[in-house]
Write an enzyme that holds these catalytic residues in place. Structure first.
Site, mmCIF file in Angstrom:
data_model
loop_
_atom_site.group_PDB
_atom_site.id
_atom_site.type_symbol
_atom_site.label_atom_id
_atom_site.label_comp_id
_atom_site.label_asym_id
_atom_site.label_seq_id
_atom_site.Cartn_x
_atom_site.Cartn_y
_atom_site.Cartn_z
ATOM 1 N N GLU A 155 -14.169 48.743 46.390
ATOM 2 C CA GLU A 155 -12.995 49.571 46.670
ATOM 3 C C GLU A 155 -13.043 50.889 45.895
ATOM 4 O O GLU A 155 -13.014 50.898 44.666
ATOM 5 C CB GLU A 155 -11.718 48.813 46.316
ATOM 6 C CG GLU A 155 -11.501 47.569 47.147
ATOM 7 C CD GLU A 155 -11.453 47.860 48.643
ATOM 8 O OE1 GLU A 155 -10.665 48.726 49.052
ATOM 9 O OE2 GLU A 155 -12.238 47.228 49.393
ATOM 10 N N LYS A 204 -5.134 27.561 42.156
ATOM 11 C CA LYS A 204 -5.528 28.493 43.220
ATOM 12 C C LYS A 204 -4.346 29.123 43.956
ATOM 13 O O LYS A 204 -4.486 29.493 45.125
ATOM 14 C CB LYS A 204 -6.431 27.813 44.264
ATOM 15 C CG LYS A 204 -7.542 26.975 43.691
ATOM 16 C CD LYS A 204 -8.730 27.785 43.304
ATOM 17 C CE LYS A 204 -9.810 26.838 42.796
ATOM 18 N NZ LYS A 204 -11.029 27.541 42.415
ATOM 19 N N ASP A 240 -14.185 32.327 38.574
ATOM 20 C CA ASP A 240 -13.851 31.824 39.902
ATOM 21 C C ASP A 240 -12.952 32.858 40.588
ATOM 22 O O ASP A 240 -11.788 33.017 40.231
ATOM 23 C CB ASP A 240 -13.115 30.483 39.752
ATOM 24 C CG ASP A 240 -12.833 29.812 41.095
ATOM 25 O OD1 ASP A 240 -12.919 30.493 42.138
ATOM 26 O OD2 ASP A 240 -12.519 28.615 41.088
ATOM 27 N N HIS A 244 -7.224 58.295 46.075
ATOM 28 C CA HIS A 244 -7.763 57.403 47.086
ATOM 29 C C HIS A 244 -8.400 58.182 48.227
ATOM 30 O O HIS A 244 -9.402 57.770 48.797
ATOM 31 C CB HIS A 244 -6.663 56.474 47.619
ATOM 32 C CG HIS A 244 -6.380 55.349 46.679
ATOM 33 N ND1 HIS A 244 -5.598 55.496 45.566
ATOM 34 C CD2 HIS A 244 -6.815 54.063 46.667
ATOM 35 C CE1 HIS A 244 -5.550 54.342 44.912
ATOM 36 N NE2 HIS A 244 -6.276 53.460 45.560
#
Lengths: 388, 388, 388, 388
Positions: A75, A206, A280, A371
């Site tokens: 990104e 999660k 993770d 951006h």
């Protein structure tokens, strides 16, 4: 992981061979033997570009010094923004970080015939803590059972076993230990147990949950910095008053969006750092919650803090030992045992850097520009202290 | 991205040269020129192991056929579990998927002197929709302004501009379009505007929020499958009744944990698929919410569905054009324009596969075994239809 | 409601006759015939003490003037605190209030064989809006179907029918109208409908939900006031700076508690006003959410606003026509048709008064004193403008 | 409370004298002297119609026997519905109830110069627990400090003091005790304390919060019942299978609405019981959360449970001593000291009765009928066991 098995997968119908050339490069093929505990059905590797932010000065309980932090992302602007925030923090004398709490839980669920049986089971289970601890300790060298939280709902009982996990993030460790405890319970509970599951979805694994947010999951860290008014002006091109306006409006924006905690974009920094260092990546879902607070200081400066209660990070186990991931940890001097707490503090510092930079950009009206330039390819050079 | 700049970063003090050897491999160095719009402060690349799951049969509105899905992870058992679920779905005749809705929003916030001014501004803004649409269209070929949601809180107004974004995930696109609209508003609003910010944290960007969950952010997809009782027994080694017991207990576990929606482990599959295919990995934070539902069927089988309202995925832009990421999309036949909706449906199917497999493992008591074997290196071979 | 039925209840075993003397007083017995549509199994009435706050100056779209507001409670300090806030607002020139939105919904749920059937049903339902509207209009003079929100989850479809309800709070009205629509759907939908329920728990009825909070349920109202620094000092005995410190800490306290919105104690004022005026007291559960915001003004004063999106209030129907409840509405000049919107604005103003007073007490350190004195019976006289 | 002060309020301009006749009836005027610790600015009383439900058989730890429960409401069908549920439970042999936990907290917030100071303060505070306990005990005969929960966010510390409160609901008690502790802290903490507030909005007071929901606030109670298939058919006019369909769809409806917990309409029963028995009606906002679970039994029957973790109820203090409110407690045999736990169990049983009846009505398609008949005045007689 045998070459033949890999080959057979690449010969599946309709899979383009150009993909094989891209994904199963020589280095990956050479390293593949070392991936055995990290992947199944192996076919190659994805390359994620890596940028370096810093220096980021951290005055922590466990992390101390000026860190260059490798972050992997695709990104645009993410690295530039975090690097700007990191250098601002450093220029301000660094941020203070503090590891507040640690713990990872598994929450097996047990079903009984009645509320009375459930209550009797709870009464029994609370007497077994020492046994549970012993059983857990036989399954892991590093994990330690530290707490048991009980939730009774009708004739169901959820037992929240909470562990410290040493320098590992520890999810497998706590699963294996909890499973052993459950087998003991199943064999020894003096109450008729209809059935049980080793995880009944109360642990927050999660996913973003208010339960994890209000307690701890992984490591809970807070970080703060004080920016002089002159730094706010010269580096963020705005004022403390405008930053407070932004904080107020965005905090309530977060509240009205129904987020868990209020913050801007922790996920950006966390994902890039997690991917770089072999964490993770799915844990971004649970880790990206917390509280960002800005306050005006009497001298016109800005106080800023972040508090992240769900940092699932480790420096051993998982993907941390893979070649590139370990290299990223080495860049920070945080590879291997003894560094997980420091990594957690650095992670919070990175989150603080991200919040300051993005908030500054939004308050100064530069957010879109950054951006546009960086993602559409018309960017001027981005400074790091190395390249400036 | 010049070699000199890269070199200068590697010559920063205290950074081990072994890290350079690992991270700046030949292939990465050769490709680096193509990373310019994806990274700043470039120093190399991280290699994430890639596994292949499938075949996964998808009977969707946009995705149709048997897919082999590449997923990048460092977590043991993740690929094996999703592959088991994928093959089960395929054996059951495939899953039905349906793209329900699309839209990505930006939510600038505007501050006024009073509630009355705020209300007058809202009255004016609602008359400007055509102008806003035109301004937006001048900044993007693919984005289209489709809706405006207004939230007034005291003398603050948040405007939620919602866009479709073609085959891109679209976050930069909507930022740039919204910024142009804000500049128009700032210049033309007939009410005194104290200040505004192009994003005031109501859009749910990069975080799990109930607002996004109850509407759409990215693409909203639902997927369902019917498993015959014989498949539940032979492939999941449990029964429909036990799966229902698990679903009930885990759904309430999720409710009691304060999650947004109720599901098991979407984040695992999403993170691995996002990383493999060049999506924004930080979006796992927002995407990993939804609803998993199990129901018993009259014939003893199981109905299972997943609904994910916040899939931020695209097949152009972001990291999707990088060499390995594009290769992963090509394996599925989903690279480039025209495939984003199909990718969203495949993503939901992967989430369904993950839920079935992990739930089956928990219900059958195999969950811990799989993690123990695969993460501790004592694993028997994992079957794919390719290798079996 | 016959005297014989009432008698028979009072003759149930073990019920003390002293209770009858307290509960079935002469006035209640005389009025009982008029309670027929408000109670079943009638045995008497509970008397809730009533206090008067004010004057409360409201400069609203629908409410305008100085109100004395009757509030029923058994909690010490509640009336005194709200009255202090009301008089402070009045001294500051009054608060501005604005009704922003109206609507009450019912959300029947429909189950189909498959996602495809569910989608076909949605496609059909969206073409039936005019018919739904006509059917609804035949069941109610005052309710009007204004919107339909569709939520598809697997093979389930929830239809959110949203109505305006005139001067009633409207819950029964929308239930009856929705039931008629559902019967039409059941008879006419061209898709096989497995089953449906007239309310499937998505409407937020009787509970705090983020869905209602982020949209509207009942009436959404915002209110603001500006307090000069001198008033903060003289009436709240604190400073704007300290109030800002409080707001910041308590807003984040609310966030960390996992509340829906951030506010202090709306429930106190809402419950007391609802009970006094014949509203549905159970709706406190849904109404007591919203956002309280404080901001420092350039002149040292304080800006304060409240926004309550879920005010379920009416001036006709429910308990509003009972003798004492109607009298309370008459005290405000808000009894009967034509006054529901004004009542909603007054309600928001009462909430603002409560927030200002309690926050002031907390900031000045007087909070505990007030509760100690008033609940333990050592209270000095409380001033109203009437008694002062 | 002097007649002169009351008179002066009734002579305020624009207040109709008819209201005085309704609100200040003879009985109220006669009782007014006893209202002194419950109301300020007294002007009269509101009469809320009272209905009786039951018998409700409760097999609890603290409540045992067949209860007739008085409930005050102005909402049609509420009493009839709860009475139907109560009699169904009784016919099924009663419900089992279990008080699981008790505790009410206050959460003062403390601000420091830095994270380091905040951490030092925490370290000190944790050594003072015995002193805190002693200080608290000097302010109250019944309250007992039982726990201290610490939340650190940047340089802010929230101390969650948790108390048991005997037979009172206890909110004033814990405020006064906490204030005394805060004064000790302010005088004795060896760290520079910038400021503090006795309540910083982390306690969940008067609002639904996930924090209270996941712990306890007030009393946590669970209740269960088993209904034979024949009872489901004969009394609820539906089947276990259809009730399961409803539960599944409505549980997910609740999840998608963003409620805290999943339940149907606890607020109805709680509000009516709280008003009748002199509880703090504002606490409906916090109490009306929990989990309702239905499960099919092997013999075709239905298992149903409710779990309510935030029941703020007492049998002494607050409004419990007022004439009508005390009479309502006496009807249940639960007036005065020694009965708070039993009242909490009865309250959970009432919630279970409400859930069964309303769910049955929705599943059988009778929900709307009941509301239409009872609210629009065309109702056939409602049976109680007394009148049937």
């Amino acid at each position: 992981m045998t070459p033949e098995a890999v080959d057979s997968r690449w010969q599946l119908p309709a899979i383009p061979q150009s993909a094989r050339a891209a994904l199963l490069d020589e280095r990956t093929a050479a390293e593949a033997a070392g991936y055995g505990r990290n992947i199944e059905n192996f076919i190659g590797a994805v390359r994620i570009p890596l940028g370096l932010i810093g220096p980021l000065r951290v005055n922590g309980l466990h992390a101390s010094g000026d860190y260059y932090v490798p972050m992997a992302t695709t990104e645009a602007a993410l690295i530039a923004s975090h690097s700007r925030g990191a250098r601002l923090i450093t220029e301000a004398g660094g941020c203070t970080t503090l590891l507040l709490n640690e713990g990872v839980s598994r929450a097996p669920g047990f079903a009984f015939d009645s509320i009375v049986d459930a209550a009797l089971f709870v009464a029994w289970a609370t007497t077994q803590m020492e046994t549970f601890r012993k059983i857990a300790s036989e399954t892991t060298r590093y994990g330690r059972l530290i707490d048991l939280q009980i939730t009774l709902e009708g004739n169901h009982v959820y037992l929240g076993f909470e562990f410290t996990t040493g320098d590992a993030s520890g999810q497998n460790m706590v699963t294996i230990a909890t499973d052993a405890i459950c087998q003991y319970i199943s064999a020894n509970a003096p109450i008729h147990l209809r059935y049980y599951f080793v995880e009944a979805n109360l642990s927050g694994d999660k996913k973003a949950t208010t339960h994890s947010f209000t307690t701890v999951r992984g490591r809970k860290v807070t970080a703060e910095v004080r920016l002089a008014a002159s730094l706010v002006t010269s580096r963020l091109h705005t004022t403390t008053e405008r930053l407070m306006d932004y904080w107020r409006m965005s905090a309530l924006g977060g509240v009205m969006s129904g987020s868990i905690g209020v913050q801007g974009h922790y996920a950006n920094g966390l994902a890039a750092l997690f991917i770089a260092t072999g964490q993770d990546a799915a844990c971004v879902a649970e880790a990206a919650v917390g509280v960002t607070r800005f306050e005006p200081l009497d001298d016109g400066g800005l106080y800023a803090s972040v508090t992240l209660p769900n940092l699932i990070v480790g420096t051993v186990g998982g993907g941390t030992g893979l070649p590139t991931q370990r290299a990223c940890l080495e860049i920070m001097g945080l590879a291997g045992a003894g560094h997980a707490r420091a990594l957690a503090e650095v992670t919070a510092a990175v989150a603080l850097a991200g919040e300051l930079s993005i908030t500054g950009a939004l308050a100064a009206g530069h957010f879109t520009d950054a951006h546009r330039r960086l993602s559409r390819g018309t960017a001027p050079p981005v400074r790091t202290s190395a390249s400036s």
